[in-house]
Design a protein around this motif. Structure first.
Motif, PDB file in Angstrom:
ATOM      1  N   ALA A 129       0.086  13.768  43.620  1.00 47.34           N
ATOM      2  CA  ALA A 129      -0.833  13.366  42.551  1.00 47.34           C
ATOM      3  C   ALA A 129      -0.230  12.215  41.746  1.00 47.34           C
ATOM      4  N   GLY A 130       1.051  12.311  41.445  1.00 47.50           N
ATOM      5  CA  GLY A 130       1.717  11.238  40.700  1.00 47.50           C
ATOM      6  C   GLY A 130       1.695   9.920  41.447  1.00 47.50           C
ATOM      7  N   LEU A 131       1.905   9.972  42.753  1.00 51.81           N
ATOM      8  CA  LEU A 131       1.857   8.753  43.565  1.00 51.81           C
ATOM      9  C   LEU A 131       0.445   8.166  43.617  1.00 51.81           C
ATOM     10  N   VAL A 132      -0.538   9.028  43.715  1.00 52.40           N
ATOM     11  CA  VAL A 132      -1.933   8.574  43.716  1.00 52.40           C
ATOM     12  C   VAL A 132      -2.251   7.899  42.383  1.00 52.40           C
ATOM     13  N   TYR A 133      -1.839   8.525  41.286  1.00 50.42           N
ATOM     14  CA  TYR A 133      -2.072   7.936  39.964  1.00 50.42           C
ATOM     15  C   TYR A 133      -1.377   6.585  39.843  1.00 50.42           C
ATOM     16  N   ALA A 134      -0.165   6.491  40.377  1.00 54.69           N
ATOM     17  CA  ALA A 134       0.586   5.227  40.304  1.00 54.69           C
ATOM     18  C   ALA A 134      -0.131   4.125  41.077  1.00 54.69           C
ATOM     19  N   PHE A 135      -0.633   4.436  42.265  1.00 56.14           N
ATOM     20  CA  PHE A 135      -1.342   3.429  43.062  1.00 56.14           C
ATOM     21  C   PHE A 135      -2.611   2.968  42.357  1.00 56.14           C
ATOM     22  N   ILE A 136      -3.349   3.918  41.785  1.00 56.05           N
ATOM     23  CA  ILE A 136      -4.583   3.545  41.087  1.00 56.05           C
ATOM     24  C   ILE A 136      -4.258   2.688  39.871  1.00 56.05           C
ATOM     25  N   THR A 137      -3.221   3.059  39.135  1.00 57.64           N
ATOM     26  CA  THR A 137      -2.814   2.264  37.964  1.00 57.64           C
ATOM     27  C   THR A 137      -2.466   0.842  38.392  1.00 57.64           C
ATOM     28  N   TYR A 138      -1.679   0.721  39.440  1.00 55.73           N
ATOM     29  CA  TYR A 138      -1.299  -0.599  39.957  1.00 55.73           C
ATOM     30  C   TYR A 138      -2.536  -1.405  40.347  1.00 55.73           C
ATOM     31  N   SER A 139      -3.461  -0.761  41.050  1.00 55.12           N
ATOM     32  CA  SER A 139      -4.672  -1.460  41.500  1.00 55.12           C
ATOM     33  C   SER A 139      -5.526  -1.918  40.327  1.00 55.12           C
ATOM     34  N   LEU A 140      -5.628  -1.075  39.301  1.00 52.21           N
ATOM     35  CA  LEU A 140      -6.415  -1.453  38.130  1.00 52.21           C
ATOM     36  C   LEU A 140      -5.787  -2.623  37.381  1.00 52.21           C
ATOM     37  N   VAL A 141      -4.456  -2.627  37.293  1.00 53.91           N
ATOM     38  CA  VAL A 141      -3.758  -3.717  36.608  1.00 53.91           C
ATOM     39  C   VAL A 141      -3.835  -4.997  37.428  1.00 53.91           C
ATOM     40  N   ARG A 142      -3.687  -4.876  38.730  1.00 52.87           N
ATOM     41  CA  ARG A 142      -3.693  -6.049  39.606  1.00 52.87           C
ATOM     42  C   ARG A 142      -5.017  -6.793  39.531  1.00 52.87           C
ATOM     43  N   GLY A 143      -6.107  -6.045  39.584  1.00 54.69           N
ATOM     44  CA  GLY A 143      -7.418  -6.671  39.514  1.00 54.69           C
ATOM     45  C   GLY A 143      -7.802  -7.341  40.818  1.00 54.69           C
ATOM     46  N   GLY A 144      -8.946  -7.936  40.834  1.00 57.68           N
ATOM     47  CA  GLY A 144      -9.457  -8.577  42.042  1.00 57.68           C
ATOM     48  C   GLY A 144     -10.308  -7.610  42.847  1.00 57.68           C
ATOM     49  N   GLU A 145     -11.103  -8.168  43.724  1.00 62.12           N
ATOM     50  CA  GLU A 145     -12.054  -7.371  44.498  1.00 62.12           C
ATOM     51  C   GLU A 145     -11.366  -6.389  45.449  1.00 62.12           C
ATOM     52  N   THR A 146     -10.326  -6.832  46.141  1.00 64.01           N
ATOM     53  CA  THR A 146      -9.626  -5.945  47.082  1.00 64.01           C
ATOM     54  C   THR A 146      -8.979  -4.784  46.344  1.00 64.01           C
TER      55      THR A 146
END
Length: 126
Positions: free
Chosen positions: A39-56
């Motif tokens: 769960a922690g790893l999933v949260y970390a990936f989502i956080t990274y993706s939200l910060v990164r931004g962009g369509e992909t």
């Protein structure tokens, strides 16, 4: 911004909780502690993706939120149906009751927000 902050808090909570549990009492409830680490790893990936931004990144975050929601629903149901399988709670136990149900509400909120997309900033004339 609120989603990033909430996911960041969940990263810290899930990763630190599972790290302590895995390092001190893994043999007590290996499934529960491993699921909390996931769960922690999933949260970390989502956080990274939200910060990164962009369509992909937005699409990746959406898919990961859907998988997170599925995990919360599966583990939450499993902990209610077969509590003996979990001698200790996971982040997703009982649909996240130990985290004020944030684990079930957060992916729903994020998926709603991500589905709508991020509005483009209007160019100022000048």
């Amino acid at each position: 911004m609120l989603l990033v902050w909430l996911y960041g808090v969940m990263v810290v909570g899930a990763v630190s909780r599972s790290a302590v549990q895995i390092s001190t009492e893994f043999d007590k409830a290996p499934l529960a502690y491993s699921l909390s680490a996931v769960a922690g790893l999933v949260y970390a990936f989502i956080t990274y993706s939200l910060v990164r931004g962009g369509e992909t990144a937005r699409r990746a975050a959406f898919v990961c939120c859907a998988l997170e929601l599925a995990g919360v629903l599966i583990v939450g149901t499993w902990t209610l149906v077969e509590p003996s399988a979990f001698p200790d709670a996971t982040v997703w136990s009982d649909f996240g009751v130990g985290y004020l149900f944030i684990p079930v509400l957060l992916p729903l909120s994020a998926m709603y927000r991500l589905r709508k997309g991020v509005p483009q900033r209007q160019q100022s004339e000048g």
